[in-house]
Design a protein around this motif. Structure first.
Motif, PDB file in Angstrom:
ATOM      1  N   PRO A   1       0.791  -1.238   0.000  1.00  0.00           N
ATOM      2  CA  PRO A   1       0.000   0.000   0.000  1.00  0.00           C
ATOM      3  C   PRO A   1       0.821   1.285   0.000  1.00  0.00           C
ATOM      4  N   LYS A   2       2.147   1.168   0.141  1.00  0.00           N
ATOM      5  CA  LYS A   2       2.991   2.361   0.114  1.00  0.00           C
ATOM      6  C   LYS A   2       4.345   1.997  -0.489  1.00  0.00           C
ATOM      7  N   PRO A   3       5.117   2.997  -0.928  1.00  0.00           N
ATOM      8  CA  PRO A   3       6.410   2.705  -1.567  1.00  0.00           C
ATOM      9  C   PRO A   3       7.356   1.976  -0.630  1.00  0.00           C
ATOM     10  N   GLY A   4       8.256   1.186  -1.211  1.00  0.00           N
ATOM     11  CA  GLY A   4       9.277   0.515  -0.429  1.00  0.00           C
ATOM     12  C   GLY A   4      10.160   1.512   0.301  1.00  0.00           C
ATOM     13  N   GLN A   5      10.607   1.135   1.487  1.00  0.00           N
ATOM     14  CA  GLN A   5      11.328   2.081   2.352  1.00  0.00           C
ATOM     15  C   GLN A   5      12.803   1.747   2.514  1.00  0.00           C
ATOM     16  N   GLU A   6      13.303   0.767   1.795  1.00  0.00           N
ATOM     17  CA  GLU A   6      14.706   0.412   1.945  1.00  0.00           C
ATOM     18  C   GLU A   6      15.598   1.405   1.211  1.00  0.00           C
ATOM     19  N   ASP A   7      16.829   1.503   1.673  1.00  0.00           N
ATOM     20  CA  ASP A   7      17.777   2.423   1.045  1.00  0.00           C
ATOM     21  C   ASP A   7      18.227   1.921  -0.325  1.00  0.00           C
ATOM     22  N   LYS A   8      18.382   0.618  -0.473  1.00  0.00           N
ATOM     23  CA  LYS A   8      18.892   0.039  -1.714  1.00  0.00           C
ATOM     24  C   LYS A   8      17.739  -0.392  -2.601  1.00  0.00           C
ATOM     25  N   ARG A   9      17.594   0.299  -3.732  1.00  0.00           N
ATOM     26  CA  ARG A   9      16.547  -0.042  -4.709  1.00  0.00           C
ATOM     27  C   ARG A   9      17.149   0.188  -6.089  1.00  0.00           C
TER      28      ARG A   9
END
Length: 367
Positions: free
Chosen positions: A269-277
């Motif tokens: 339901p929301k964007p991914g929050q990890e630093d590495k994308r």
């Protein structure tokens, strides 16, 4: 068995029991650490599912693996350990196209592990609705198949619902023929989903020329129909359906083209929050004038961003208008690309970042 062999076997069993005790102790220490992480995250909006972190852990373990244990066994074991860790932090509801036993189900089971709450939905739109309303934490959808192309309906649903891509999974698709015990020569009817039948038509016609091919709503439904029937019928689908429905596999790998892969997406339901994308997907429409699409592509090219997929879809409710689905290498959600995003938005009528996420391995396991 000689006395010396029995003694050696006994010694080995004692050693295994001792090792099991050590493993059990370490697993419980790891579980305690997971609970501590969950306590720190409690009350926050931080996501439990961390696809890049999980990918990093698995790759690191396989790289450091010094011994006899095959990499695929190590990965399968740790998928379940990670699944347990997520469950200890907070149960996750994961929706997929049901019923139990579909390829989407097995994709979810393999990637998310047995501790995720896998909940079937009747159609793709129900998956998007459940995720967008917060009724599910994650959803699993097929985006494209290497032989049959994009699942256009799911691209359209991204335009209608506020969901975001968290991760992608590439899996090789293989089909088997299953019965309750009938010989191939006795089978009069073969049930499966239309796509599965299409992918196995050559083999079925060559080996079962007199059998009627009947399309049903899913491969799992086909297996259920065979399990419930006393007639000489068969189902085509995932080999593990045989275990679910008490069937016998009478032929394996019957697909006409063996290099058959499906790319699944995990949505949230929301964007991914990890630093590495390291991959981004976009959905946009352009003004109805010459060169509008070229201007967008030139913006991307001018920033040395590599595009790996570009596909047009009819815009919903507007005949002869089109929207564009794009995959790009790189994290367009990063601060360094903020000005590029503004330039792209200025050149588009509508513009949506579907997600920046870790790229999946395209040499994934067969299932």
């Amino acid at each position: 068995m000689s006395q010396s062999s029995k003694k050696n076997l006994g010694d080995l069993r004692v050693e295994i029991d001792s090792l099991d005790s050590e493993i059990l102790e370490l697993l419980n220490k790891r579980a305690a650490a997971s609970l501590a992480v969950g306590a720190i995250k409690a009350g926050s909006s931080d996501q439990i599912f961390k696809p890049f972190r999980e990918q990093e852990v698995l790759r690191g373990l396989i790289k450091r693996n010094p011994g006899t244990l095959p990499p695929e066994h190590l990965e399968a074991i740790y998928r379940e350990i990670i699944s347990s860790s997520r469950r200890l932090q907070r149960p996750e509801r994961v929706v997929y196209l049901g019923p139990e036993g579909t390829f989407s189900y097995f994709a979810g089971l393999q990637h998310m592990g047995r501790q995720a709450d896998l909940l079937p939905k009747n159609n793709f739109e129900d998956i998007f609705v459940a995720v967008s309303k917060g009724e599910a934490d994650l959803g699993i959808i097929p985006l494209e198949n290497s032989l049959k192309g994009t699942v256009g309906q799911n691209v359209d649903l991204f335009m209608r619902y506020p969901v975001f891509i968290q991760a992608e999974l590439y899996h090789r698709i293989s089909h088997g023929l299953m019965t309750k015990g009938a010989d191939i020569s006795e089978i009069k009817t073969v049930y499966s989903h239309s796509k599965a039948l299409e992918q196995c038509t050559g083999w079925l016609r060559a080996n079962m020329p007199g059998a009627e091919l009947v399309s049903v709503e899913s491969t799992a439904k086909a297996a259920q129909m065979v399990a419930d029937s006393d007639d000489p019928v068969a189902a085509v689908g995932h080999l593990k359906l045989a275990n679910l429905f008490g069937l016998h596999v009478v032929a394996e790998a019957i697909e006409d083209l063996p290099d058959n892969w499906t790319r699944f997406l995990i949505i949230g339901p929301k964007p991914g929050q990890e630093d590495k994308r390291d991959k981004t997907s976009l959905l946009f429409t352009t003004p109805d004038r010459p060169g509008a699409l070229v201007e967008v592509l030139n913006e991307l090219s001018g920033h040395d961003i590599n595009m790996t997929k570009l596909e047009s879809r009819p815009a919903l409710g507007e005949k002869w208008k089109y929207m564009f689905f794009v995959d790009l290498q790189g994290d367009l959600g990063a601060e360094e690309h903020a000005s590029l995003i503004e330039d792209l938005k200025a050149r588009c009528l509508t513009f949506k970042i579907l997600g920046s996420y870790p790229a999946g391995s395209q040499d994934g396991s067969k299932f």
